[in-house]
Design a protein around this motif. Structure first.
Motif, PDB file in Angstrom:
ATOM      1  N   VAL A  12      36.250  65.552 122.746  1.00  0.00           N
ATOM      2  CA  VAL A  12      37.106  66.379 123.603  1.00  0.00           C
ATOM      3  C   VAL A  12      38.406  66.730 122.913  1.00  0.00           C
ATOM      4  N   GLY A  13      38.524  66.425 121.631  1.00  0.00           N
ATOM      5  CA  GLY A  13      39.743  66.714 120.895  1.00  0.00           C
ATOM      6  C   GLY A  13      40.573  65.465 120.726  1.00  0.00           C
ATOM      7  N   LEU A  14      41.603  65.614 119.923  1.00  0.00           N
ATOM      8  CA  LEU A  14      42.470  64.480 119.628  1.00  0.00           C
ATOM      9  C   LEU A  14      43.551  64.301 120.675  1.00  0.00           C
ATOM     10  N   PRO A  15      43.930  63.057 120.953  1.00  0.00           N
ATOM     11  CA  PRO A  15      45.051  62.840 121.864  1.00  0.00           C
ATOM     12  C   PRO A  15      46.352  63.177 121.139  1.00  0.00           C
ATOM     13  N   LEU A  16      47.293  63.669 121.855  1.00  0.00           N
ATOM     14  CA  LEU A  16      48.604  63.973 121.263  1.00  0.00           C
ATOM     15  C   LEU A  16      49.573  62.894 121.713  1.00  0.00           C
ATOM     16  N   LEU A  17      49.597  61.816 120.963  1.00  0.00           N
ATOM     17  CA  LEU A  17      50.406  60.641 121.306  1.00  0.00           C
ATOM     18  C   LEU A  17      51.869  60.843 121.006  1.00  0.00           C
ATOM     19  N   ALA A  61      45.855  73.050 125.030  1.00  0.00           N
ATOM     20  CA  ALA A  61      45.166  74.219 125.583  1.00  0.00           C
ATOM     21  C   ALA A  61      44.145  74.756 124.586  1.00  0.00           C
ATOM     22  N   LEU A  62      44.493  74.780 123.310  1.00  0.00           N
ATOM     23  CA  LEU A  62      43.561  75.249 122.286  1.00  0.00           C
ATOM     24  C   LEU A  62      42.363  74.323 122.136  1.00  0.00           C
ATOM     25  N   GLN A  63      42.576  73.010 122.266  1.00  0.00           N
ATOM     26  CA  GLN A  63      41.450  72.077 122.176  1.00  0.00           C
ATOM     27  C   GLN A  63      40.474  72.279 123.328  1.00  0.00           C
ATOM     28  N   LYS A  64      40.987  72.689 124.476  1.00  0.00           N
ATOM     29  CA  LYS A  64      40.119  72.936 125.627  1.00  0.00           C
ATOM     30  C   LYS A  64      39.356  74.246 125.467  1.00  0.00           C
ATOM     31  N   ASP A  65      40.023  75.250 124.879  1.00  0.00           N
ATOM     32  CA  ASP A  65      39.393  76.558 124.720  1.00  0.00           C
ATOM     33  C   ASP A  65      39.932  77.232 123.465  1.00  0.00           C
ATOM     34  N   GLY A  66      39.219  77.072 122.367  1.00  0.00           N
ATOM     35  CA  GLY A  66      39.630  77.641 121.093  1.00  0.00           C
ATOM     36  C   GLY A  66      39.545  79.154 121.043  1.00  0.00           C
ATOM     37  N   TYR A 100      39.045  76.536 113.621  1.00  0.00           N
ATOM     38  CA  TYR A 100      38.513  76.882 114.930  1.00  0.00           C
ATOM     39  C   TYR A 100      36.996  76.849 114.807  1.00  0.00           C
ATOM     40  N   ARG A 101      36.319  76.324 115.835  1.00  0.00           N
ATOM     41  CA  ARG A 101      34.870  76.277 115.780  1.00  0.00           C
ATOM     42  C   ARG A 101      34.288  76.249 117.184  1.00  0.00           C
ATOM     43  N   THR A 102      32.982  76.403 117.238  1.00  0.00           N
ATOM     44  CA  THR A 102      32.255  76.400 118.501  1.00  0.00           C
ATOM     45  C   THR A 102      31.360  75.172 118.539  1.00  0.00           C
ATOM     46  N   LEU A 103      31.346  74.456 119.653  1.00  0.00           N
ATOM     47  CA  LEU A 103      30.445  73.315 119.823  1.00  0.00           C
ATOM     48  C   LEU A 103      29.132  73.832 120.400  1.00  0.00           C
TER      49      LEU A 103
END
Length: 153
Positions: free
Chosen positions: A148-153, A13-18, A52-55
């Motif tokens: 799009v962020g890292l996968p959580l394997l 959720a954080l990777q989608k919207d920091g 945390y950062r903004t793209l």
């Protein structure tokens, strides 16, 4: 520490919207706000969250060229690569730099306003860096998938 299902959901959720609020994050992972905030602090403390950062939009900023540059060295002396790595840190238009295996020594991701701007950068900056003997550039024609962020394997 192992990540449980809720930790993984929180990180996704954080990777989608920091910028998501604790209330929104809590709702997304089916927790109340206090336990969600505690989990978030723990994930930060344990190093799962780097920052945390903004793209930003390259298009809106007028950076129409995205190039990938293979940088090769003629001499592989440690002091040259150390100096190159220090100097590359100070060049804002180099948005990423990786020491790679294969036919090149480094892979850079570089942004520029246009091809002329990139050409001047190549001539005046990149080729002048310590140790650089050749540079091969490839240009992105179209971005198919953005970070799009890292996968959580």
């Amino acid at each position: 520490m192992d990540l449980d299902k809720t930790d993984r959901a929180l990180l996704l959720a954080l990777q989608k919207d920091g910028r998501a609020s604790i209330a929104n994050l809590a709702e997304a992972v089916s927790l109340t706000e206090t336990p969600c905030a505690r989990r978030l602090k723990r994930l930060e403390a344990e190093g799962y969250i780097d920052s945390y950062r903004t793209l930003l939009s390259r298009t809106a900023l007028g950076l129409g060229v995205l190039a990938f540059a293979y940088v090769r060295f003629g001499v592989h002396a440690r002091e040259l690569s150390d100096r190159f790595e220090r100097e590359i840190q100070a060049i804002p238009r180099v948005v990423s730099c990786h020491n790679v295996s294969g036919s090149a020594d480094y892979l850079l991701q570089v942004v520029a306003r246009d091809m002329d701007d990139y050409g001047v950068f190549m001539r005046d900056v990149l080729r002048a860096l310590p140790g650089v003997t050749s540079v091969e550039s490839m240009f992105s024609m179209r971005e198919v998938k953005r970070d799009v962020g890292l996968p959580l394997l």
